[in-house]
Design a protein around this motif. Structure first.
Motif, PDB file in Angstrom:
ATOM      1  N   THR A 156       0.817  -1.216   0.000  1.00 48.60           N
ATOM      2  CA  THR A 156       0.000   0.000   0.000  1.00 48.60           C
ATOM      3  C   THR A 156       0.856   1.273   0.000  1.00 48.60           C
ATOM      4  O   THR A 156       0.363   2.351  -0.293  1.00 48.60           O
ATOM      5  CB  THR A 156      -0.939   0.018   1.224  1.00 48.60           C
ATOM      6  N   ARG A 157       2.141   1.138   0.343  1.00 47.09           N
ATOM      7  CA  ARG A 157       3.006   2.324   0.365  1.00 47.09           C
ATOM      8  C   ARG A 157       4.461   1.886   0.330  1.00 47.09           C
ATOM      9  O   ARG A 157       4.805   0.845   0.905  1.00 47.09           O
ATOM     10  CB  ARG A 157       2.734   3.094   1.666  1.00 47.09           C
ATOM     11  N   VAL A 158       5.286   2.663  -0.374  1.00 49.73           N
ATOM     12  CA  VAL A 158       6.732   2.418  -0.307  1.00 49.73           C
ATOM     13  C   VAL A 158       7.424   3.733   0.032  1.00 49.73           C
ATOM     14  O   VAL A 158       7.024   4.796  -0.438  1.00 49.73           O
ATOM     15  CB  VAL A 158       7.319   1.858  -1.635  1.00 49.73           C
ATOM     16  N   ASP A 159       8.439   3.654   0.873  1.00 50.12           N
ATOM     17  CA  ASP A 159       9.189   4.840   1.264  1.00 50.12           C
ATOM     18  C   ASP A 159      10.661   4.535   0.977  1.00 50.12           C
ATOM     19  O   ASP A 159      11.303   3.780   1.707  1.00 50.12           O
ATOM     20  CB  ASP A 159       8.931   5.087   2.766  1.00 50.12           C
ATOM     21  N   VAL A 160      11.141   5.110  -0.127  1.00 52.68           N
ATOM     22  CA  VAL A 160      12.480   4.745  -0.602  1.00 52.68           C
ATOM     23  C   VAL A 160      13.558   5.585   0.087  1.00 52.68           C
ATOM     24  O   VAL A 160      13.573   6.813  -0.035  1.00 52.68           O
ATOM     25  CB  VAL A 160      12.583   4.947  -2.130  1.00 52.68           C
ATOM     26  N   PHE A 211      16.746  -4.354  -0.643  1.00 51.18           N
ATOM     27  CA  PHE A 211      16.764  -3.992  -2.062  1.00 51.18           C
ATOM     28  C   PHE A 211      15.387  -4.336  -2.613  1.00 51.18           C
ATOM     29  O   PHE A 211      14.900  -5.444  -2.414  1.00 51.18           O
ATOM     30  CB  PHE A 211      17.851  -4.756  -2.830  1.00 51.18           C
ATOM     31  N   VAL A 212      14.758  -3.384  -3.317  1.00 49.98           N
ATOM     32  CA  VAL A 212      13.381  -3.613  -3.785  1.00 49.98           C
ATOM     33  C   VAL A 212      13.295  -3.454  -5.303  1.00 49.98           C
ATOM     34  O   VAL A 212      13.831  -2.507  -5.878  1.00 49.98           O
ATOM     35  CB  VAL A 212      12.393  -2.628  -3.106  1.00 49.98           C
ATOM     36  N   ARG A 222       5.914   5.678  -8.827  1.00 49.51           N
ATOM     37  CA  ARG A 222       5.559   6.995  -8.295  1.00 49.51           C
ATOM     38  C   ARG A 222       6.569   7.481  -7.257  1.00 49.51           C
ATOM     39  O   ARG A 222       6.762   8.672  -7.083  1.00 49.51           O
ATOM     40  CB  ARG A 222       4.148   6.961  -7.702  1.00 49.51           C
ATOM     41  N   ALA A 223       7.205   6.543  -6.568  1.00 51.89           N
ATOM     42  CA  ALA A 223       8.218   6.956  -5.586  1.00 51.89           C
ATOM     43  C   ALA A 223       9.481   7.471  -6.283  1.00 51.89           C
ATOM     44  O   ALA A 223      10.261   8.214  -5.697  1.00 51.89           O
ATOM     45  CB  ALA A 223       8.562   5.768  -4.692  1.00 51.89           C
ATOM     46  N   HIS A 230      15.763   3.977 -11.071  1.00 55.25           N
ATOM     47  CA  HIS A 230      16.369   3.510  -9.816  1.00 55.25           C
ATOM     48  C   HIS A 230      16.581   4.674  -8.869  1.00 55.25           C
ATOM     49  O   HIS A 230      16.688   5.836  -9.289  1.00 55.25           O
ATOM     50  CB  HIS A 230      17.715   2.824 -10.091  1.00 55.25           C
ATOM     51  N   LYS A 231      16.601   4.360  -7.589  1.00 51.85           N
ATOM     52  CA  LYS A 231      16.946   5.359  -6.563  1.00 51.85           C
ATOM     53  C   LYS A 231      17.356   4.574  -5.331  1.00 51.85           C
ATOM     54  O   LYS A 231      16.653   3.626  -4.938  1.00 51.85           O
ATOM     55  CB  LYS A 231      15.734   6.235  -6.249  1.00 51.85           C
ATOM     56  N   GLY A 232      18.461   4.943  -4.708  1.00 45.58           N
ATOM     57  CA  GLY A 232      18.930   4.183  -3.558  1.00 45.58           C
ATOM     58  C   GLY A 232      19.007   2.703  -3.931  1.00 45.58           C
ATOM     59  O   GLY A 232      19.537   2.347  -4.983  1.00 45.58           O
TER      60      GLY A 232
END
Ligand code: FAD
Length: 389
Positions: free
Chosen positions: A130-134, A153-154, A166-167, A278-280
């Motif tokens: 429901t939510r991701v916080d990168v 790692f996602v 979207r993140a 990609h990010k982080g």
């Protein structure tokens, strides 16, 4: 470099499962989070072109894939209204060894899920993210009804409505193409050739091909329309609407549509390819990064290519450097394929009888004198082998 590396994959579709299996093959400890209560797929067909078959082969799945699909021998373009052949592109004659495999989607999903499990991948179903916080070194993943997890790692492979997209990017701004599409499966009569048929017509076309040892036929029919239907491809429609839209077609084509009992309709939209993949310690792949129109039949194939390249980049360059290398190797190619699908969108339609005459005769001539060149226009897509690059 991936030995024991924990990786969480969001989404158990073709891209997510292929990535999970490819990463686990290189030693990663992979968990897939899939929102559906079970790994299964809607009833529809999927063509996997040679560049996708190359990935299945490299993953050791070639024999199973061939046993559970129909190898297409040709693609035949017909005038939908008269039913006459316009051009026949014979794969075997023109490009020996070039394989286009026609799958029931559920079978390809099954093959990939089995491969992932065999590599030790954990597939959690009923796990809706429901939510991701990168963050820079880890990502918080919220799952409906479960405690929040911290993932090292996602991989975001949740398709068109990806949270991970979207993140990483500004929201998408899809553009309606002025086209809608129906898809349906019908029982085959048993004597259909192992080939794809494209029935071209005024402001509409239809594609049909056999699946599952020729027991069923897959139909995708496209019509130009000013009004549009919601995006997503599970909206039920009345088969009578499909038959009405193709009422001017030849008896052979109409007979196919007479067999349709249930049908889905959806609007076709263009989407920009993601700027940032990609990010982080997070990446996106497949439709999450680059939803495409179906006119090159490359959406799932690009997801397979992404999966292979991602696993290779992370394995060779590690999880810090690998994601940037992955984006660099994939984004340009995917943009070219998505743009080719956009250009193909109305190639099978004609606006007037005069344009039909010119277009069909040009195709007939090309077919007679330069079939290899017609097919060769897409060598850059089909002959690209990411497993050898
Ligand atoms: C009619 C039609 C015909 C096509 N024909 C072809 C073809 O012939 N050849 C071809 O190569 N491509 C074809 N495509 C394109 C292809 O189907 C897609 O590009 C491909 O399925 C993308 O795979 P994916 O894994 O990226 O995404 P998806 O297949 O969309 O998988 C995403 C997965 O993530 C899960 N998910 C989504 N949100 C969440 C969440 N919040 N939490 C957990 N799980 C989540 C979903 O349940 C799903 O299982 C076709 C598409 C259509 C519509």
């Amino acid at each position: 470099m991936l030995k024991g590396q924990e990786i969480t994959v969001l989404g158990g579709g073709i891209g997510g499962l292929a990535a999970a299996a490819a990463l686990a093959m290189r030693g990663a400890k992979v968990t897939v989070l899939e929102q559906a209560p079970a790994i299964r797929e809607v009833g529809a067909g999927l063509q996997i072109s040679p560049n996708g078959v190359a990935v299945l082969d490299a993953m050791g799945l070639g024999a199973t894939a061939r046993a559970r699909s129909v190898a297409s021998k040709a693609v035949v373009l017909k005038d939908g209204v008269s039913g006459r052949d316009v051009i026949r592109l014979d794969f075997e004659k023109l490009k020996p060894g070039r394989e286009f495999l026609m799958f029931h989607r559920a079978d390809l999903i099954d093959i990939l899920a089995e491969a992932a499990r065999a590599q030790g991948v954990t597939i959690e179903t009923g796990a809706k993210v429901t939510r991701v916080d990168v963050g820079q070194n880890s990502t918080l993943v919220e799952i409906e009804g479960q405690p929040t997890r911290e993932a090292h790692f996602v991989v975001g492979a949740e398709g068109l409505h990806s949270l991970m997209y979207r993140a990483l990017n500004v929201p998408r701004d899809p553009v309606f193409t002025g086209q809608v599409a129906w898809r349906a499966l019908v029982p085959a009569e048993g004597d259909e050739a192992a080939e794809a048929t494209i029935w071209m017509g005024p402001g509409r076309h239809m594609v049909s091909y056999p699946l599952r040892g020729g027991q069923i036929l897959n139909i995708v029919a496209v019509q130009e329309r000013s009004g549009w239907v919601a995006e997503g491809w599970n909206h039920d429609d009345d088969p009578a609407n499909l038959r009405k839209a193709f009422a001017m077609y030849a008896p052979e084509a109409r007979a196919l549509l007479e067999r349709v009992e249930t049908v889905n309709l959806w609007g076709l939209f263009r989407h920009p390819v993601a700027e940032q993949w990609h990010k982080g310690n997070s990446v996106i792949l497949g439709d999450a990064a680059h939803p495409t129109l179906p006119f090159m039949a490359q959406g799932a194939v690009m997801a397979l290519e992404d999966a292979w390249v991602l696993a290779e980049c992370l394995s060779v360059s590690g999880i810090e450097e690998g994601p940037a290398l992955y984006q660099a190797r994939r984004r340009h190619r995917v943009i070219n394929v998505v743009e080719a699908a956009n250009r193909n969108a109305s190639n099978y339609h004609y606006a007037s009888p005069a344009l039909k005459f010119v277009g069909h005769n040009a195709l007939r001539l090309a077919g007679r004198f330069a079939s290899a060149r017609v097919l060769g226009r897409f060598d850059w897509v089909y002959e690209h082998d990411v497993t050898r690059a």
